[in-house]
Design a protein around this motif. Structure first.
Motif, PDB file in Angstrom:
ATOM      1  N   ARG A 633      -2.332   1.967 -11.942  1.00 48.85           N
ATOM      2  CA  ARG A 633      -2.727   3.368 -12.030  1.00 48.85           C
ATOM      3  C   ARG A 633      -4.190   3.632 -11.707  1.00 48.85           C
ATOM      4  NH1 ARG A 633       0.501   3.541 -17.643  1.00 48.85           N
ATOM      5  NH2 ARG A 633       0.292   1.296 -17.288  1.00 48.85           N
ATOM      6  N   ALA A 634      -4.995   2.606 -11.583  1.00 48.28           N
ATOM      7  CA  ALA A 634      -6.396   2.799 -11.239  1.00 48.28           C
ATOM      8  C   ALA A 634      -6.601   2.978  -9.736  1.00 48.28           C
ATOM      9  CB  ALA A 634      -7.233   1.624 -11.744  1.00 48.28           C
ATOM     10  N   PHE A 635      -5.509   2.867  -8.954  1.00 55.09           N
ATOM     11  CA  PHE A 635      -5.589   3.014  -7.507  1.00 55.09           C
ATOM     12  C   PHE A 635      -4.568   4.050  -7.066  1.00 55.09           C
ATOM     13  CE2 PHE A 635      -7.208  -1.120  -8.552  1.00 55.09           C
ATOM     14  CZ  PHE A 635      -8.265  -1.328  -7.678  1.00 55.09           C
ATOM     15  N   ARG A 636      -4.952   4.839  -6.060  1.00 54.71           N
ATOM     16  CA  ARG A 636      -4.053   5.852  -5.549  1.00 54.71           C
ATOM     17  C   ARG A 636      -2.790   5.201  -4.976  1.00 54.71           C
ATOM     18  NH1 ARG A 636      -5.998  10.401  -7.857  1.00 54.71           N
ATOM     19  NH2 ARG A 636      -8.204  10.733  -7.381  1.00 54.71           N
ATOM     20  N   ALA A 637      -1.715   5.982  -4.965  1.00 58.77           N
ATOM     21  CA  ALA A 637      -0.427   5.469  -4.487  1.00 58.77           C
ATOM     22  C   ALA A 637      -0.536   5.007  -3.040  1.00 58.77           C
ATOM     23  CB  ALA A 637       0.628   6.566  -4.604  1.00 58.77           C
ATOM     24  N   ARG A 638      -0.026   3.792  -2.792  1.00 56.95           N
ATOM     25  CA  ARG A 638       0.092   3.211  -1.459  1.00 56.95           C
ATOM     26  C   ARG A 638      -1.254   3.004  -0.766  1.00 56.95           C
ATOM     27  NH1 ARG A 638       5.696   5.379   1.266  1.00 56.95           N
ATOM     28  NH2 ARG A 638       6.949   5.253  -0.637  1.00 56.95           N
ATOM     29  N   THR A 639      -2.333   2.933  -1.540  1.00 56.05           N
ATOM     30  CA  THR A 639      -3.653   2.689  -0.949  1.00 56.05           C
ATOM     31  C   THR A 639      -4.153   1.284  -1.233  1.00 56.05           C
ATOM     32  OG1 THR A 639      -4.827   3.511  -2.917  1.00 56.05           O
ATOM     33  CG2 THR A 639      -4.249   5.128  -1.221  1.00 56.05           C
ATOM     34  N   LEU A 640      -3.419   0.513  -2.016  1.00 59.86           N
ATOM     35  CA  LEU A 640      -3.878  -0.808  -2.437  1.00 59.86           C
ATOM     36  C   LEU A 640      -3.240  -1.888  -1.565  1.00 59.86           C
ATOM     37  CD1 LEU A 640      -5.446  -2.544  -4.457  1.00 59.86           C
ATOM     38  CD2 LEU A 640      -3.461  -2.455  -5.968  1.00 59.86           C
ATOM     39  N   GLY A 641      -4.097  -2.803  -1.070  1.00 60.54           N
ATOM     40  CA  GLY A 641      -3.597  -3.913  -0.270  1.00 60.54           C
ATOM     41  C   GLY A 641      -3.391  -3.498   1.177  1.00 60.54           C
ATOM     42  N   PRO A 642      -2.658  -4.328   1.925  1.00 60.94           N
ATOM     43  CA  PRO A 642      -2.194  -5.654   1.490  1.00 60.94           C
ATOM     44  C   PRO A 642      -3.334  -6.660   1.412  1.00 60.94           C
ATOM     45  CG  PRO A 642      -1.590  -5.245   3.772  1.00 60.94           C
ATOM     46  CD  PRO A 642      -2.215  -3.985   3.277  1.00 60.94           C
ATOM     47  N   GLY A 643      -3.241  -7.555   0.443  1.00 64.06           N
ATOM     48  CA  GLY A 643      -4.255  -8.584   0.259  1.00 64.06           C
ATOM     49  C   GLY A 643      -5.636  -8.001   0.026  1.00 64.06           C
ATOM     50  N   SER A 644      -6.618  -8.565   0.744  1.00 59.69           N
ATOM     51  CA  SER A 644      -8.000  -8.106   0.603  1.00 59.69           C
ATOM     52  C   SER A 644      -8.403  -7.159   1.730  1.00 59.69           C
ATOM     53  CB  SER A 644      -8.946  -9.316   0.591  1.00 59.69           C
ATOM     54  OG  SER A 644      -8.807 -10.076   1.784  1.00 59.69           O
ATOM     55  N   PHE A 645      -7.391  -6.609   2.430  1.00 67.10           N
ATOM     56  CA  PHE A 645      -7.709  -5.658   3.496  1.00 67.10           C
ATOM     57  C   PHE A 645      -8.470  -4.467   2.919  1.00 67.10           C
ATOM     58  CE2 PHE A 645      -6.366  -1.717   5.672  1.00 67.10           C
ATOM     59  CZ  PHE A 645      -7.064  -1.916   6.857  1.00 67.10           C
ATOM     60  N   ASP A 646      -9.542  -4.078   3.617  1.00 70.93           N
ATOM     61  CA  ASP A 646     -10.421  -3.018   3.145  1.00 70.93           C
ATOM     62  C   ASP A 646     -10.004  -1.689   3.766  1.00 70.93           C
ATOM     63  OD1 ASP A 646     -12.410  -1.361   2.287  1.00 70.93           O
ATOM     64  OD2 ASP A 646     -14.063  -2.712   2.821  1.00 70.93           O
ATOM     65  N   PRO A 647      -9.417  -0.773   2.986  1.00 67.15           N
ATOM     66  CA  PRO A 647      -8.986   0.513   3.555  1.00 67.15           C
ATOM     67  C   PRO A 647     -10.153   1.386   4.000  1.00 67.15           C
ATOM     68  CG  PRO A 647      -8.779   0.544   1.164  1.00 67.15           C
ATOM     69  CD  PRO A 647      -9.153  -0.851   1.541  1.00 67.15           C
ATOM     70  N   ARG A 648     -11.362   1.044   3.556  1.00 65.18           N
ATOM     71  CA  ARG A 648     -12.523   1.844   3.965  1.00 65.18           C
ATOM     72  C   ARG A 648     -12.842   1.659   5.439  1.00 65.18           C
ATOM     73  NH1 ARG A 648     -16.599  -0.388  -0.501  1.00 65.18           N
ATOM     74  NH2 ARG A 648     -15.783  -2.281   0.465  1.00 65.18           N
ATOM     75  N   THR A 649     -12.266   0.615   6.068  1.00 65.78           N
ATOM     76  CA  THR A 649     -12.507   0.395   7.502  1.00 65.78           C
ATOM     77  C   THR A 649     -11.645   1.292   8.369  1.00 65.78           C
ATOM     78  OG1 THR A 649     -10.826  -1.355   7.570  1.00 65.78           O
ATOM     79  CG2 THR A 649     -13.084  -2.014   7.039  1.00 65.78           C
ATOM     80  N   ILE A 650     -10.660   1.950   7.763  1.00 64.24           N
ATOM     81  CA  ILE A 650      -9.798   2.850   8.515  1.00 64.24           C
ATOM     82  C   ILE A 650     -10.520   4.176   8.700  1.00 64.24           C
ATOM     83  CG2 ILE A 650      -7.600   4.080   8.505  1.00 64.24           C
ATOM     84  CD1 ILE A 650      -6.416   1.833   6.905  1.00 64.24           C
ATOM     85  N   PRO A 651     -10.555   4.727   9.904  1.00 64.72           N
ATOM     86  CA  PRO A 651     -11.258   5.991  10.150  1.00 64.72           C
ATOM     87  C   PRO A 651     -10.719   7.107   9.265  1.00 64.72           C
ATOM     88  CG  PRO A 651     -10.645   4.939  12.212  1.00 64.72           C
ATOM     89  CD  PRO A 651      -9.971   4.163  11.131  1.00 64.72           C
ATOM     90  N   ALA A 652     -11.590   8.028   8.911  1.00 66.88           N
ATOM     91  CA  ALA A 652     -11.191   9.176   8.104  1.00 66.88           C
ATOM     92  C   ALA A 652     -10.111   9.972   8.825  1.00 66.88           C
ATOM     93  CB  ALA A 652     -12.403  10.059   7.813  1.00 66.88           C
ATOM     94  N   GLY A 653      -9.164  10.500   8.049  1.00 65.06           N
ATOM     95  CA  GLY A 653      -8.076  11.265   8.636  1.00 65.06           C
ATOM     96  C   GLY A 653      -6.903  10.435   9.080  1.00 65.06           C
ATOM     97  N   THR A 654      -6.948   9.126   8.840  1.00 61.41           N
ATOM     98  CA  THR A 654      -5.864   8.229   9.236  1.00 61.41           C
ATOM     99  C   THR A 654      -4.853   8.101   8.103  1.00 61.41           C
ATOM    100  OG1 THR A 654      -7.369   6.980  10.661  1.00 61.41           O
ATOM    101  CG2 THR A 654      -5.321   5.898  10.017  1.00 61.41           C
ATOM    102  N   LEU A 655      -3.562   8.050   8.451  1.00 59.90           N
ATOM    103  CA  LEU A 655      -2.529   7.842   7.434  1.00 59.90           C
ATOM    104  C   LEU A 655      -2.720   6.492   6.773  1.00 59.90           C
ATOM    105  CD1 LEU A 655       0.742   9.193   9.086  1.00 59.90           C
ATOM    106  CD2 LEU A 655      -0.495  10.163   7.159  1.00 59.90           C
ATOM    107  N   LEU A 656      -2.580   6.484   5.454  1.00 56.82           N
ATOM    108  CA  LEU A 656      -2.833   5.250   4.708  1.00 56.82           C
ATOM    109  C   LEU A 656      -1.641   4.972   3.799  1.00 56.82           C
ATOM    110  CD1 LEU A 656      -5.074   3.123   4.319  1.00 56.82           C
ATOM    111  CD2 LEU A 656      -5.872   4.443   2.376  1.00 56.82           C
ATOM    112  N   ASP A 657      -0.607   4.365   4.361  1.00 56.76           N
ATOM    113  CA  ASP A 657       0.550   3.918   3.582  1.00 56.76           C
ATOM    114  C   ASP A 657       0.583   2.408   3.673  1.00 56.76           C
ATOM    115  OD1 ASP A 657       1.574   6.239   2.546  1.00 56.76           O
ATOM    116  OD2 ASP A 657       2.842   6.666   4.263  1.00 56.76           O
ATOM    117  N   GLN A 658      -0.108   1.744   2.735  1.00 56.32           N
ATOM    118  CA  GLN A 658      -0.264   0.297   2.800  1.00 56.32           C
ATOM    119  C   GLN A 658       0.946  -0.383   2.168  1.00 56.32           C
ATOM    120  OE1 GLN A 658      -2.405   0.529   5.046  1.00 56.32           O
ATOM    121  NE2 GLN A 658      -3.928  -0.924   4.307  1.00 56.32           N
ATOM    122  N   ALA A 659       1.688  -1.120   2.988  1.00 56.92           N
ATOM    123  CA  ALA A 659       2.905  -1.778   2.525  1.00 56.92           C
ATOM    124  C   ALA A 659       2.759  -3.283   2.663  1.00 56.92           C
ATOM    125  CB  ALA A 659       4.104  -1.285   3.328  1.00 56.92           C
TER     126      ALA A 659
END
Length: 774
Positions: A633-659
């Protein structure tokens, strides 16, 4: 420093003074001569029994004392205080009535205590536990208008069982009792205990009920205790049948006729339409094998009763089959009330007729439902369902259900670019109360096994991005071994996902192949199996829940066709590549109840999905996700992972469904009730998802031996509003360990600037949901 300690002691003194004042203030409301009863205490004077036995006896005796004193907290009696300060209400409602009689508690006075009665309770209970020479006295201690009663017990030595005999005679019932004797609860060398004797009588009765003695009763057994045959405080027990046991209780009964009323209505009986018992000479036209079905309108096929009833003509009565039959009739789902009667038909042959009086439920129903809902992706919204149910579709207790629905979901606290969802669809299910298969399936369970056939379609529109057409069909079986174990096998489970109206905006936001797989055509078919075990319905301190799921897709087809996508041998059906993978998931939960109001809930989830043959990747809809209101619950839905991948490297406005293809998750939550519908919780969540294979667009996503260093950790507190019809949950969580930070520097506390006014916005996540997370 001196000033700080001086202030501290002032507050401490003031608090203590207030507590003493509140405690003493209750006695000022007493009338002249009245004394507040503060409880009873039992003192045991005996040097021959162990400390453990003494403590157990003392606790049991004090529990039996009446009345109970006013409830207290740390020596204070706030409920009594509220009763005293509230004015006597003029009506049985209003604030004063609520404060005095709902919040408050009437004073328990010394005059309410019958000390002689308690003395008798203490002596009788002690004798029942083997202290045959127990003697008790009492004394009253009073001070400042408060009184307690001290009972002194001198139990003497405890009598032990020296020998257990089962008296024999030539009767049939006695011979059966002798076969039950080896498993007796009465053991030589154990203390005399009346409760154990009662349990032994019930045990014998249960055994005889399994052997045809329907009219037997535990009271027909007497256990005689003789303390004169042995010395040194020994007692001999003699188990025998009472001399005045009714003749009916001594007889072993078998089944004569089995008669079923599937349309039983008490009003019809009063009008003389049916009678119980019946003139069985007129029943031949209703016969189905050995069963007589009284159904002139032919609403039910007689065969369903042949499957459900465990009694046949000539069978010896036993309680297990009696209860099994009743449970199976109820689990058919078509009868509202199930009643059973046994009526003696031949007293010389010791036979009776078995009557089953079944009151049907409403055969057809139409229900409109408006729902509020949430899911693990932080979507919340409303849903409208129109459901039609027919509970006897082919006159064999088949349940046919048809539904149409529409729903609108919006994401709360999720990604900034998340789009709302509109869903509409229909589904039908036919549930047959037996296993439809080319092989014979026998079940001795109290639950009727079912064959389920389902068809469904759903239209899903993610606004401004795409629409999906989802078709599904399945054929399978559900059966329960007992109330705790359930099996669900879908022999074939087919899903077809066909995208439409994919917009340019979607392609602008879905910049990676992984993000675009959501709009790929998917054809998934194969068997699935799940096993569920739970004992959470039992009144135990420790309970568990486990669900294991196995999903095998396209395996036989892939083997037959020689599909191998890595060797450019991708195979298609109707122009769509079929999915081939194996997936297993385990959900284990453990619940520990500290008290009636406090508990600890824990959960472990472990799953892996492996693509091979005709598939390089797991279908998006079958992958694992992490984060959100029912996960970490400390992380938004489907924004965590996979592994140590850093979602901050994804450009703003990009869909973020991390599976991911692998999931590990551990949750622990302490729950407490603080006032009626108000519950609080403190929780810790840990876990992540990983990929089986490398993904060049998401470095660090693959599962490796360093996976433990990539586990995310979050913690928080929650509020639950339990309104019976729904539970509204609010969880405020904070990340403690972030897997995409630099290795060795992933603890979030080191990076939080508490001096920055935005730290709450950046580090606190609020989850709003319905129901408990697990």
């Amino acid at each position: 420093m001196k000033s700080r300690f001086s202030t501290y002691y002032k507050y401490l003194f003031a608090s203590g003074f207030a507590a003493v004042s509140l405690s003493c203030s209750n006695t000022r409301f007493l009338k002249e001569g009245q004394m507040l009863y503060t409880g009873g205490e039992v003192k045991i004077v005996n040097d021959t029994i162990s400390k453990k036995e003494k403590n157990e006896l003392k606790a049991a005796l004090e529990e039996n004392l009446v009345p109970k004193p006013n409830s207290s907290i740390l020596g204070l009696r706030p409920k009594l205080y509220f009763y005293n300060i509230a004015k006597e209400p003029k009506k049985d409602k209003g604030f004063n009535y609520w404060l005095k009689y709902k919040v408050g508690e009437k004073p328990v006075l010394l005059g309410d205590v019958d000390r002689e009665f308690n003395k008798d309770i203490i002596e009788n209970y002690s004798e029942n536990k083997g202290y045959f020479n127990a003697k008790a006295t009492y004394d009253t201690v009073s001070k400042n208008k408060k009184a307690k009663v001290i009972y002194t017990l001198r139990p003497g030595a405890r009598y032990m069982v020296s020998n257990v005999k089962f008296q024999q005679d030539s009767s049939l019932v006695n011979r059966e009792i002798q076969t039950l004797a080896p498993k007796t609860l009465l053991k030589s060398g154990k203390p005399f205990d009346l409760d154990v004797i009662k349990d032994e009588r019930v045990r014998i009765d249960n055994g005889l009920k399994e052997r045809g003695f329907y009219y037997f009763n535990p009271d027909n057994i007497i256990v005689q205790a003789d303390s004169t045959v042995s010395k040194n405080h020994k007692v001999e027990l003699n188990v025998k049948l009472k001399d005045d046991t009714p003749d009916l209780s001594r007889q072993q009964f078998s089944i004569d006729k089995v008669i079923v009323f599937p349309n039983y209505n008490i009003q019809d009986v009063k009008r003389g339409k049916y009678s119980v018992p019946m003139n069985t000479d007129s029943l031949s036209k209703y016969a189905y094998g050995d069963i007589y079905v009284i159904d002139p309108q032919h609403k039910f096929k007689p065969k369903i009763f042949d499957r459900a009833l465990y009694f046949k003509k000539g069978d010896l009565y036993n309680r297990s089959n009696h209860n099994l039959t009743l449970n199976r009739l109820i689990s058919l789902g078509v009868f509202k009330f199930v009643k059973n009667e046994f009526i003696v038909s031949d007293s010389l042959k010791h036979q009776f007729d078995a009557y089953y009086l079944l009151t049907p439920r409403q055969i057809q129903s139409l229900r409109l439902e408006a729902l509020g809902r949430t899911n693990s992706a932080n979507y919340a919204g409303s849903e409208l369902n129109l459901n039609w149910t027919h509970r006897n579709f082919f006159r064999g207790a088949e349940q046919f259900k048809a539904a149409i629905y529409g729903a609108f979901d919006f994401q709360m606290g999720g990604q900034e670019n998340a789009q709302n969802l509109f869903r509409a669809g229909t589904n039908v299910q036919l549930s047959i109360p037996r296993i439809v298969a080319p092989f014979r399936f026998n079940s001795s369970s109290a639950f009727v096994p079912r064959t389920n056939i389902t068809l469904g379609y759903e239209f899903q529109n993610r606004t401004q991005l795409y629409t999906l057409n989802n078709f599904n069909a399945s054929f399978g079986y559900v059966w329960k071994e007992n109330a705790r174990k359930e099996h669900d096998l879908k022999v074939i489970d087919i899903t077809l996902v066909s995208p439409a109206n994919v917009t340019e905006k979607f392609y602008e936001q879905a910049t990676t192949p992984a993000a675009r797989r959501v709009v790929e055509k998917q054809l998934i078919f194969g068997p699935t199996y799940s096993y569920t075990y739970t004992n959470t319905m039992l009144p135990k301190a420790n309970t568990i829940y486990y669900k294991g799921t196995l999903d095998l897709a396209g395996n036989i087809t892939g083997l037959v066709t020689g599909a191998n996508v890595k060797n450019d041998k991708e195979k298609k059906i109707f122009g769509i590549p079929f999915s081939q993978y194996a997936k297993i998931e385990n959900d284990f939960r453990f619940y520990h109840k500290f008290t009636e109001k406090t508990s600890l809930a824990t959960r472990f989830i472990g799953g892996i999905a492996y693509p091979y043959g005709n598939s390089e990747f797991i279908p998006f809809s079958k992958q694992f996700f992490s984060g959100g209101s029912n996960s970490i619950r400390a992380f938004r839905a489907r924004t965590l992972g996979p592994g140590s991948f850093d979602p901050r490297t994804i450009p703003a406005g990009t869909l973020l469904d991390q599976a991911g293809d692998i999931k590990l998750e551990l949750n622990a939550e302490y729950r407490a009730n603080i006032y009626k519908f108000l519950n609080v919780a403190a929780f810790v969540d840990a876990g992540n998802v990983w990929l089986i294979n490398e993904d060049k667009d998401r470095p660090g996503a693959k599962f490796s031996k360093e996976f433990l260093s990539e586990v995310a950790v979050g913690a928080g507190v929650g509020l639950r509003l339990d309104f019976s019809i729904l539970i509204l949950r609010l969880d405020l969580a904070m990340p403690l360990r972030v897997p995409y930070y630099e290795k060795g520097d992933r603890w979030a506390f080191d990076k939080i600037d508490f001096g920055n006014s935005n730290w709450r916005k950046d580090n606190l996540v609020l989850n709003i949901a319905i129901g408990y997370p697990f």
